[in-house]
Enzyme design. Sequence first.
Site, short mmCIF file in Angstrom:
data_model
loop_
_atom_site.label_atom_id
_atom_site.label_comp_id
_atom_site.label_asym_id
_atom_site.label_seq_id
_atom_site.Cartn_x
_atom_site.Cartn_y
_atom_site.Cartn_z
N ASN A 9 0.87 -1.18 0.00
CA ASN A 9 0.00 0.00 0.00
C ASN A 9 0.90 1.23 0.00
O ASN A 9 1.49 1.57 1.02
CB ASN A 9 -0.89 -0.05 1.26
N TRP A 10 1.00 1.87 -1.15
CA TRP A 10 1.94 2.99 -1.28
C TRP A 10 1.40 4.27 -0.64
O TRP A 10 2.11 5.24 -0.52
CB TRP A 10 2.25 3.25 -2.75
N LYS A 11 0.13 4.26 -0.30
CA LYS A 11 -0.50 5.44 0.31
C LYS A 11 -0.23 6.69 -0.54
O LYS A 11 -0.14 6.57 -1.76
CB LYS A 11 -0.02 5.61 1.75
N HIS A 94 -9.39 1.08 4.98
CA HIS A 94 -8.11 1.30 5.66
C HIS A 94 -8.32 2.24 6.84
O HIS A 94 -9.10 3.19 6.76
CB HIS A 94 -7.08 1.87 4.69
N GLU A 96 -6.68 4.61 7.97
CA GLU A 96 -6.46 6.04 7.70
C GLU A 96 -7.70 6.65 7.04
O GLU A 96 -8.04 7.80 7.29
CB GLU A 96 -5.21 6.22 6.83
N GLU A 166 -5.46 -5.03 10.57
CA GLU A 166 -4.40 -4.05 10.78
C GLU A 166 -4.67 -3.30 12.09
O GLU A 166 -5.43 -2.32 12.10
CB GLU A 166 -4.37 -3.05 9.63
N GLY A 172 2.51 2.10 10.76
CA GLY A 172 3.45 3.19 10.61
C GLY A 172 4.15 3.58 11.90
O GLY A 172 4.81 4.61 11.98
N SER A 212 3.43 -2.36 10.28
CA SER A 212 4.88 -2.43 10.50
C SER A 212 5.49 -3.80 10.18
O SER A 212 6.39 -4.26 10.88
CB SER A 212 5.23 -2.00 11.94
N GLY A 233 2.86 -1.20 4.26
CA GLY A 233 2.92 0.23 3.96
C GLY A 233 4.35 0.65 3.70
O GLY A 233 4.89 0.46 2.62
N GLY A 234 4.98 1.23 4.72
CA GLY A 234 6.33 1.80 4.59
C GLY A 234 7.32 0.91 3.85
O GLY A 234 8.03 1.38 2.94
#
Length: 249
Positions: A9-11, A94, A96, A166, A172, A212, A233-234
């Site tokens: 997930n590149w966000k 998600h 966010e 999640e 993150g 993470s 993510g990251g």
Amino acid sequence: MRKKIVAGNWKMNNGLIQTETLISELKQQIKTSDAEVMIAPAFTNLWHAFEATRQYPIEVVAQNMHYAENGAYTGEINAGMLKSIGIQTVILGHSERRAYYNETDEALAKKVDTALNHDMSVIFCFGEELADRKAGNHEVIVQEQIEKALFHLDASAFENIVLAYEPVWAIGTGETASPQQAQDMHAFIRKVLANKYGQDTANSVSILYGGSVKPNNAKEIFSKPDVDGGLIGGASLKAEDFFAIVNAF
Ligand code: PGA
């Protein structure tokens, strides 16, 4: 048998140039793997990403979409638009999106319906906040999120749904749920599904863990029997780290 999936997930990261660069690195490094590999670039780069990965075992998916078919929803993207450029899968729910854009369980139920009506697949995300975990309410919260957004569906709909647990406190933050915490929750989710839809359906749904996941913890998390992959993510923003995670299977 349920699928193993690692989805990046590149966000809100990577413009066109960075997208081109990262995709060409992914193309160089991808090899046959037990896991299906997915990436979710920003809307503006979906078309490029889709075209660039056509001949490769990398599925390009969207990070979100609206539930309406079309109309006066400034700034939004609908299922038809995604389908029109070849996108078959969308991430919904998600944390966010829930936290910053007030996506409610009710709105998510509508989005899920719209995606399924368009023959799209859904990666449906949910998870508890730190306060819920500390209060011991994590299972109740997760069960409620799943029930409210998905339990109006027939069992057959789950052929096109992947779940992504999640925990918000792990996204993150560098803090990961322990492999055992992930396993316990995934087993609980499967039990919730089994109670409603039967054990066969519960066993057939892939449940990803997100929060993470890194090259140094992926192997242990993925070794748990009810963890079918990860939403990353990251660590999905660096080809090397992403593939270290993919190869953890
Ligand atoms: P993270 O994000 O890997 O950076 O924690 C996971 C996610 O939000 O899907």
